[in-house]
Structures are given as C-alpha cells and as structure tokens.
Scaffold this motif. Structure first.
Motif, PDB file in Angstrom:
ATOM      1  N   LEU A 292      67.182 -68.817   0.905  1.00 32.21           N
ATOM      2  CA  LEU A 292      65.879 -68.590   0.273  1.00 32.21           C
ATOM      3  C   LEU A 292      65.320 -67.214   0.603  1.00 32.21           C
ATOM      4  CD1 LEU A 292      64.135 -72.056   0.772  1.00 32.21           C
ATOM      5  CD2 LEU A 292      65.385 -71.216  -1.219  1.00 32.21           C
ATOM      6  N   VAL A 293      65.740 -66.673   1.712  1.00 34.48           N
ATOM      7  CA  VAL A 293      65.335 -65.319   2.117  1.00 34.48           C
ATOM      8  C   VAL A 293      66.574 -64.579   2.620  1.00 34.48           C
ATOM      9  CG1 VAL A 293      62.971 -65.983   2.740  1.00 34.48           C
ATOM     10  CG2 VAL A 293      64.784 -66.055   4.467  1.00 34.48           C
ATOM     11  N   PRO A 294      66.611 -63.263   2.479  1.00 30.42           N
ATOM     12  CA  PRO A 294      67.746 -62.500   3.031  1.00 30.42           C
ATOM     13  C   PRO A 294      67.681 -62.487   4.548  1.00 30.42           C
ATOM     14  CG  PRO A 294      66.085 -61.019   2.133  1.00 30.42           C
ATOM     15  CD  PRO A 294      65.644 -62.398   1.755  1.00 30.42           C
ATOM     16  N   PHE A 295      68.787 -62.115   5.169  1.00 29.46           N
ATOM     17  CA  PHE A 295      68.805 -61.994   6.621  1.00 29.46           C
ATOM     18  C   PHE A 295      68.029 -60.749   7.055  1.00 29.46           C
ATOM     19  CE2 PHE A 295      72.619 -64.641   6.074  1.00 29.46           C
ATOM     20  CZ  PHE A 295      72.309 -65.638   6.988  1.00 29.46           C
ATOM     21  N   PHE A 296      67.373 -60.870   8.192  1.00 29.77           N
ATOM     22  CA  PHE A 296      66.644 -59.775   8.806  1.00 29.77           C
ATOM     23  C   PHE A 296      67.240 -59.495  10.187  1.00 29.77           C
ATOM     24  CE2 PHE A 296      63.776 -61.031   5.536  1.00 29.77           C
ATOM     25  CZ  PHE A 296      62.954 -59.932   5.278  1.00 29.77           C
ATOM     26  N   PRO A 297      67.081 -58.267  10.700  1.00 32.72           N
ATOM     27  CA  PRO A 297      67.596 -57.961  12.038  1.00 32.72           C
ATOM     28  C   PRO A 297      67.092 -58.930  13.100  1.00 32.72           C
ATOM     29  CG  PRO A 297      66.943 -55.954  10.928  1.00 32.72           C
ATOM     30  CD  PRO A 297      66.492 -57.085  10.056  1.00 32.72           C
TER      31      PRO A 297
ATOM     32  N   HIS B 238      54.659 -65.337  -0.547  1.00 33.24           N
ATOM     33  CA  HIS B 238      53.778 -66.152  -1.384  1.00 33.24           C
ATOM     34  C   HIS B 238      54.532 -66.746  -2.573  1.00 33.24           C
ATOM     35  CE1 HIS B 238      50.118 -67.416  -3.462  1.00 33.24           C
ATOM     36  NE2 HIS B 238      50.575 -66.821  -4.549  1.00 33.24           N
ATOM     37  N   ASN B 239      55.420 -65.965  -3.168  1.00 36.08           N
ATOM     38  CA  ASN B 239      56.149 -66.438  -4.338  1.00 36.08           C
ATOM     39  C   ASN B 239      57.040 -67.631  -4.000  1.00 36.08           C
ATOM     40  OD1 ASN B 239      57.220 -66.184  -7.126  1.00 36.08           O
ATOM     41  ND2 ASN B 239      59.108 -65.628  -6.075  1.00 36.08           N
ATOM     42  N   LEU B 240      57.710 -67.566  -2.850  1.00 43.60           N
ATOM     43  CA  LEU B 240      58.570 -68.672  -2.446  1.00 43.60           C
ATOM     44  C   LEU B 240      57.747 -69.929  -2.176  1.00 43.60           C
ATOM     45  CD1 LEU B 240      61.264 -69.900  -1.609  1.00 43.60           C
ATOM     46  CD2 LEU B 240      60.942 -68.881   0.662  1.00 43.60           C
TER      47      LEU B 240
ATOM     48  N   LEU C 200      58.163 -73.494  -4.225  1.00 38.94           N
ATOM     49  CA  LEU C 200      58.427 -74.768  -3.563  1.00 38.94           C
ATOM     50  C   LEU C 200      57.308 -75.770  -3.841  1.00 38.94           C
ATOM     51  CD1 LEU C 200      59.773 -73.524  -0.109  1.00 38.94           C
ATOM     52  CD2 LEU C 200      61.105 -74.396  -2.046  1.00 38.94           C
ATOM     53  N   ASN C 201      56.102 -75.280  -3.911  1.00 28.92           N
ATOM     54  CA  ASN C 201      54.960 -76.151  -4.186  1.00 28.92           C
ATOM     55  C   ASN C 201      55.056 -76.744  -5.589  1.00 28.92           C
ATOM     56  OD1 ASN C 201      52.458 -77.324  -3.336  1.00 28.92           O
ATOM     57  ND2 ASN C 201      51.396 -75.900  -4.709  1.00 28.92           N
ATOM     58  N   ARG C 202      55.473 -75.930  -6.563  1.00 26.35           N
ATOM     59  CA  ARG C 202      55.640 -76.447  -7.936  1.00 26.35           C
ATOM     60  C   ARG C 202      56.774 -77.467  -8.006  1.00 26.35           C
ATOM     61  NH1 ARG C 202      54.900 -71.012  -9.311  1.00 26.35           N
ATOM     62  NH2 ARG C 202      57.155 -70.756  -9.595  1.00 26.35           N
TER      63      ARG C 202
ATOM     64  N   VAL D 167      69.036 -67.313  -6.010  1.00 27.62           N
ATOM     65  CA  VAL D 167      68.638 -68.694  -5.710  1.00 27.62           C
ATOM     66  C   VAL D 167      67.179 -68.909  -6.068  1.00 27.62           C
ATOM     67  CG1 VAL D 167      68.300 -70.399  -3.879  1.00 27.62           C
ATOM     68  CG2 VAL D 167      70.338 -68.940  -3.873  1.00 27.62           C
ATOM     69  N   VAL D 168      66.331 -67.998  -5.615  1.00 24.11           N
ATOM     70  CA  VAL D 168      64.897 -68.136  -5.890  1.00 24.11           C
ATOM     71  C   VAL D 168      64.634 -68.062  -7.393  1.00 24.11           C
ATOM     72  CG1 VAL D 168      62.618 -67.112  -5.512  1.00 24.11           C
ATOM     73  CG2 VAL D 168      64.260 -67.241  -3.624  1.00 24.11           C
ATOM     74  N   SER D 169      65.362 -67.215  -8.108  1.00 21.53           N
ATOM     75  CA  SER D 169      65.221 -67.132  -9.560  1.00 21.53           C
ATOM     76  C   SER D 169      65.573 -68.466 -10.223  1.00 21.53           C
ATOM     77  CB  SER D 169      66.122 -66.021 -10.106  1.00 21.53           C
ATOM     78  OG  SER D 169      66.065 -65.979 -11.514  1.00 21.53           O
ATOM     79  N   LEU D 170      66.638 -69.109  -9.756  1.00 20.67           N
ATOM     80  CA  LEU D 170      67.019 -70.418 -10.287  1.00 20.67           C
ATOM     81  C   LEU D 170      65.941 -71.455  -9.997  1.00 20.67           C
ATOM     82  CD1 LEU D 170      69.083 -72.430 -11.500  1.00 20.67           C
ATOM     83  CD2 LEU D 170      70.075 -72.626  -9.190  1.00 20.67           C
ATOM     84  N   LEU D 171      65.428 -71.447  -8.768  1.00 20.79           N
ATOM     85  CA  LEU D 171      64.380 -72.403  -8.407  1.00 20.79           C
ATOM     86  C   LEU D 171      63.104 -72.170  -9.207  1.00 20.79           C
ATOM     87  CD1 LEU D 171      64.816 -72.472  -4.512  1.00 20.79           C
ATOM     88  CD2 LEU D 171      65.633 -74.154  -6.180  1.00 20.79           C
ATOM     89  N   GLU D 172      62.773 -70.926  -9.450  1.00 22.15           N
ATOM     90  CA  GLU D 172      61.621 -70.619 -10.286  1.00 22.15           C
ATOM     91  C   GLU D 172      61.792 -71.211 -11.683  1.00 22.15           C
ATOM     92  OE1 GLU D 172      61.375 -66.393 -10.141  1.00 22.15           O
ATOM     93  OE2 GLU D 172      59.980 -66.369  -8.454  1.00 22.15           O
ATOM     94  N   ALA D 173      63.004 -71.068 -12.237  1.00 27.71           N
ATOM     95  CA  ALA D 173      63.272 -71.584 -13.588  1.00 27.71           C
ATOM     96  C   ALA D 173      63.081 -73.094 -13.644  1.00 27.71           C
ATOM     97  CB  ALA D 173      64.674 -71.202 -14.021  1.00 27.71           C
ATOM     98  N   ILE D 174      63.621 -73.815 -12.667  1.00 24.87           N
ATOM     99  CA  ILE D 174      63.499 -75.272 -12.729  1.00 24.87           C
ATOM    100  C   ILE D 174      62.113 -75.752 -12.324  1.00 24.87           C
ATOM    101  CG2 ILE D 174      65.984 -75.554 -12.320  1.00 24.87           C
ATOM    102  CD1 ILE D 174      65.386 -76.501  -9.529  1.00 24.87           C
ATOM    103  N   SER D 175      61.371 -74.922 -11.575  1.00 24.91           N
ATOM    104  CA  SER D 175      60.037 -75.349 -11.126  1.00 24.91           C
ATOM    105  C   SER D 175      59.039 -75.512 -12.258  1.00 24.91           C
ATOM    106  CB  SER D 175      59.496 -74.360 -10.088  1.00 24.91           C
ATOM    107  OG  SER D 175      59.085 -73.143 -10.693  1.00 24.91           O
ATOM    108  N   TYR D 176      59.340 -74.895 -13.411  1.00 22.99           N
ATOM    109  CA  TYR D 176      58.442 -75.024 -14.553  1.00 22.99           C
ATOM    110  C   TYR D 176      58.863 -76.135 -15.513  1.00 22.99           C
ATOM    111  CZ  TYR D 176      56.189 -70.685 -13.150  1.00 22.99           C
ATOM    112  OH  TYR D 176      55.485 -69.740 -12.454  1.00 22.99           O
ATOM    113  N   ILE D 177      59.932 -76.851 -15.160  1.00 22.18           N
ATOM    114  CA  ILE D 177      60.371 -77.998 -15.955  1.00 22.18           C
ATOM    115  C   ILE D 177      59.713 -79.263 -15.398  1.00 22.18           C
ATOM    116  CG2 ILE D 177      62.356 -79.390 -16.661  1.00 22.18           C
ATOM    117  CD1 ILE D 177      64.092 -76.906 -16.363  1.00 22.18           C
ATOM    118  N   PRO D 178      59.028 -80.035 -16.220  1.00 25.07           N
ATOM    119  CA  PRO D 178      58.336 -81.236 -15.712  1.00 25.07           C
ATOM    120  C   PRO D 178      59.299 -82.242 -15.079  1.00 25.07           C
ATOM    121  CG  PRO D 178      57.672 -80.731 -17.971  1.00 25.07           C
ATOM    122  CD  PRO D 178      58.834 -79.841 -17.649  1.00 25.07           C
TER     123      PRO D 178
END
Length: 257
Positions: free
Chosen positions: A32-37, A46-48, A52-54, A246-257
């Motif tokens: 859901l997020v890239p790796f950080f040091p 906020h977008n993620l 997830l909330n939707r 991944v987040v783009s895919l989740l965004e797409a399905i989050s708007y499907i009832p």
C-alpha cells in the motif's frame, strides 16, 4: 508469472461488482506504500485512508495483514473500524472488537537473538534492530556498503543455527532478516479468522515472503484474485509492478457499490 493487464482487471472489477460478500486482504509495507529507509516514515496518506474508508462497507470485510506491531496500527488506523492482523498473525483486531493476541509464547530466546543481531549492527553501518512482541528484525535498507548482502547472508546463517533447537524460524525479506515463532504466519491467521466459503469474491495483495503464506491459504478458492507486488515469482496468480498500481486498483473498486 502473469501481470495484471487491462483484460484481467476488467474481469476482476466485473466479479467484484457482482459479488455480495467480499474479503479484501492487504499487506501494508511495499504493497500500500513504498518502502522507506526508516519504517517509521511509511505513514498512510490521506488518499489511502479515504480509499480504505470507502472500501469499508457492509458488503466488504477488509483486513490489513502486516508484520508491523499492533501499537503502530492503533496509532494510525484507530479511526477506521477495519480488521487488522499484525505481527504476521500474532495479534489481531476484528471490527468493533478489542485487540487479541496469540497465547503468550516463550520469549527467552530474544536476548540471544538480539546479541547475535547486535554484532552485525556494530559491524554494518546504518543497520538497526526492531524488536516486536513475537519476532525480531534486522533492517539494512539504509546500508550502502557493498558487503551488506554478505552480512545479511551471514546473519541468516547464524540465526538459523541459533533457531535449530528452538521453536523459531528465520527469513530473509526485503532488506531485512527476521526471526520469529514457528506457526505464526499470515496464512494461518487468515484461515483462523475468516471462513473463505462465506465470500463470493476474495482479493489478496502482498509483496514479500510473508505474503506467500497468505497466497497459499487462498490458492484454489473460487473467485479469488491473489496479486504479488513486484517482479518476483510467487504463488500469487498475478503480479503488478508498484504499490501505486495497487492503490489505483483499490481506488477503482472503492467506487463500486
């Protein structure tokens, strides 16, 4: 290895839309997020959170399945009433319930494992130890020396020898070496907490070796899409390149009832 192309994504969205009961299982770091040091920097934006909330509807059981400790999830996701599996299954929280833990296991091994890891921290710059309740992790994402991969291999060998007479297992992940209790893994946690027959659509996404247990637990289940993030071979049916996909895919399905 098969990448999630337009036609597969269209089929996924179609089956998601037609389903009445859905299970969505998501790893966090590298998925859901890239790796950080430093893992503490990989906070949800906020977008993620909004995505997830939707997704958190009456039709969906959404669950974050991660190696992170439960306190971190409590800090960042307490406002979302979603299912969370932490420390690879050692701790979990279902909707509208309090956190629960696996029965307390012997932790006397930790001191010995930490001593071994500490030797590698002292000899390998920019590495550090993360201690969890049921596991210990040596992180080397910030290390830049050419010898760090050799050091990781040596540490893996030392810890594997240490674990031989104990109920422990050792893994090499994405810039980490981890030692943890045997039998505590994402696959076992999913089987314990969710009846796969209750759902007519299941989506499982992850990027690391620990997610292979999740993919195996979902293998062969009808109307199930398992997705590996990255180009490594996997038990998962499909691959995508990046967490952004991944987040783009989740965004797409989050708007499907």
């Amino acid at each position: 290895m098969e990448f999630l192309d337009y036609n597969i994504k269209f089929d996924l969205l179609k089956k998601y839309s037609a389903a009445n009961r859905r299970l969505i299982l998501l790893d966090y770091d590298g998925t859901l997020v890239p790796f950080f040091p430093n893992p503490s920097e990989a906070t949800p934006g906020h977008n993620l959170i909004e995505t997830l909330n939707r997704l958190n509807t009456t039709k969906n059981d959404i669950c974050l399945v991660s190696g992170r400790n439960y306190q971190w999830f409590e800090n960042w996701f307490a406002a979302l009433d979603i299912n969370i599996i932490a420390e690879h299954g050692a701790c979990y929280k279902l909707r509208q319930q309090a956190w629960k833990k696996e029965s307390q296991a012997d932790s006397s091994w930790k001191e010995g494992a930490k001593e071994i890891m500490q030797l590698f921290v002292l000899t390998t710059e920019f590495t550090f130890i993360e201690e969890k309740e049921y596991s210990m992790v040596w992180h080397y994402r910030q290390a830049t020396s050419e010898q760090v991969k050799q050091q990781a291999e040596k540490l893996y060998e030392h810890l594997s020898h240490f674990a031989l007479t104990k109920n422990l297992q050792v893994f090499r992940g994405n810039k980490i070496v981890e030692i943890k209790h045997k039998g505590i893994d994402k696959g076992n946690a999913i089987v314990k907490l969710f009846n796969k027959d209750d759902y007519d659509f299941i989506l499982g996404i992850g990027d690391d070796y620990t997610d292979e247990d999740m993919f195996r637990a979902l293998s062969g289940v009808a109307n199930t899409y398992t997705i590996k993030v990255g180009i490594d071979s996997s038990v998962a049916r499909f691959n995508v390149y990046t967490p952004q996909m991944v987040v783009s895919l989740l965004e797409a399905i989050s708007y499907i009832p």
